[in-house]
Design a protein around this motif. Sequence first.
Motif, short mmCIF file in Angstrom:
data_model
loop_
_atom_site.label_atom_id
_atom_site.label_comp_id
_atom_site.label_asym_id
_atom_site.label_seq_id
_atom_site.Cartn_x
_atom_site.Cartn_y
_atom_site.Cartn_z
N MET A 111 -3.32 7.04 7.11
CA MET A 111 -4.00 5.87 6.60
C MET A 111 -4.24 4.60 7.61
O MET A 111 -4.80 3.75 7.33
N GLN A 125 1.56 10.54 6.44
CA GLN A 125 0.99 9.62 5.50
C GLN A 125 0.53 8.25 6.40
O GLN A 125 -0.52 7.61 6.15
N ILE A 126 1.51 7.61 7.01
CA ILE A 126 1.14 6.31 7.84
C ILE A 126 0.14 6.72 8.74
O ILE A 126 -0.86 6.00 8.76
N THR A 133 4.62 6.00 -0.10
CA THR A 133 4.97 6.53 1.15
C THR A 133 6.41 5.94 1.65
O THR A 133 7.16 6.87 2.09
N LEU A 137 0.21 3.72 -0.40
CA LEU A 137 0.83 3.48 1.12
C LEU A 137 2.01 2.31 0.99
O LEU A 137 3.02 2.31 1.70
#
Lengths: 118, 506
Positions: free
Chosen positions: B151, B147-148, B107, B103
């Motif tokens: 997570m 992705q953000i 990302t 992350l």
Amino acid sequence: MAVIALKEYSAVPRDLVANFNGKQLVYASWDHHLLFAAPFLFCVPPQMTFSEWVAGPLTQLIAADPDAKAVDWSSVQWLKANQPWTPNFAGSLAENGVVHKDQIRFRTPGLNSLLTVN
Amino acid sequence: MDTQVTKKKLGLKERYKLLTRDLGWETTFHSREEVFPYVHYEGIKIHDWDKWEDPFRLTMDAYWKYQAEKERKFYAIIDAHAQNNGHLNLTDAHYLTAIKIFLQAITPGEYCAHKGFARVGREFGGVGTQVACQMQSLDEVRHAQTQIHAMSNYNKFYQGFHAFSDQRDRIWYTSVARSFFDDALSSGPFEFMIAIGFSFEYVLTNLLFVPFMSGAAYNGDMATVTFGFSAQSDEARHMTLGLECIKFMLEQDPANLPIVQKWIDKWFWRGLRILALVGTMMDYMLPKRVMSWKEAFDIYGIENGGALFNDLARYGVRAPKGWGDAAAAIDHMSHQLMLGLYQWSFGTAFHGWIPSDDEMEWLSAKYPDSFDKYYRPRWEHIKKLAAAGTPFKNYGLAKLCQTCQLPCVFTEPGDPTLICHREIDYKGEKYHFCSDGCKEIFENEPEKYIQAWLPMPQLFQEPLKGDLGAWMNYVSLVDGQDNGDFDGSQDQINFDKWRGMATSNK
Ligand SMILES: [Fe+2]
Ligand SMILES: [Fe+2]
């Protein structure tokens, strides 16, 4: 080689010694002693004597290695900019010609508790 | 009586032509050179832009339909994961170190790719290129977002996720990935395509995404598996674009070959340095291991990469220059970097730990030529220091490579007992490198890399002037929570407690 660009391309280095408030960077590493994952970075005044630097910050940082106590600083082999070199312990870093971002290395043949040297 | 009129359905090719017809106009107010000012200066010669065809010919309406469907599935699974405490299905909370690094470092790279493709889509001259780059740009911003979001659920329960964007800009290890993308974004459009479209998406992506996604699957991380699948389905298009692009350059003019080869050499080496982080993940961070970094490199690097470069040999392209050095270092790279991540864990927004006896057994089996001889003795000593109540912390900050920005942890080719020291003087200043590959990249464009914002030297300049506490605030690192050893961390304590509540009556 020049950067390929539409206009003339020039730049100012980011880490000039003038940015360090009277101090400079010095890098040091102990050959064949890789408990320490990378060479150390020191930010120290150029007036500091070589012996002050060795007895102070350097000795402190290498203490975790089991060979540290056995280092005899008077018989250590030194390199500066990858060339054999003999420092003057009483002289300052500046007097020793240790310039900003110089890389100092030292060797202690025979001391190799954690790493078998080929 | 009405005559039956059959509505003619447009074929894919015709629809695509209609979609792009207004992009390919002849300029009249300004010359073509003024409208597309960036396509010549890199030295790449193009004679016919129409030869770059977009093999997918995806129209916008079809694109929206596919992507919307993927998004619906993705968010349905992510919601279910959140509502059912999916985080408690992880094999262990120390797995999270791997995805914290993802992350913080990777990302944001998706977002950079988005910006880069939006730009080159405008800068290139051909219609097919413009559309393909625009779609990839949209894909990449979607990857960053999914992705953000995936997570963010972990952020509710665990440390180290809360300030990924600050850390992307400011903390030290993320500067490896950041400088990679900054380098690509500040290149011309053709170099950008070789950097991201070809080297990253085509040559290296399997070494990045496959390990991460299979690592996630092995360790019960449904959130990551889900965004992985959702992103991976765009990869076929991205890989094709990268490959089409390199073939197009090579077919247009023989003078393009040496320029392209130099970029391949450069971007392979820069990519390999980012992959060092993936190597540590595969060999050290997964509670349940998939395969070793060395095995992954053999399959996805040596075998697949070898086949690719055999295929490209007909254009005169050879395998990247650093290939041999990379293969020779494969027994060592993950171990050398992991020792660093552990000893500097006071300054990382993820936890480190000493490998367990089991894990060390696995490492010696996977690395029979290197682990026991070179790396086990160091870990055993570190274990001893920890048992004695004096855990090893290396407060000596590290020398960083001017090009890749990793700490100089790698050893001389052929001698794993000696750090690789490379330095040069340029205009009266000294510069240091982790390897010959990084030194050569600098030498080709020194004025670019002398501007590198190296986190360690920066710490001693304004405004921090060497104050570690102030540095932690600056990088949004909460001391005692985000950093340090996993053993005794809140992540460890909470995960064990919550899982106990979920699986027993205590
Ligand atoms: Fe992506
Ligand atoms: Fe490097």
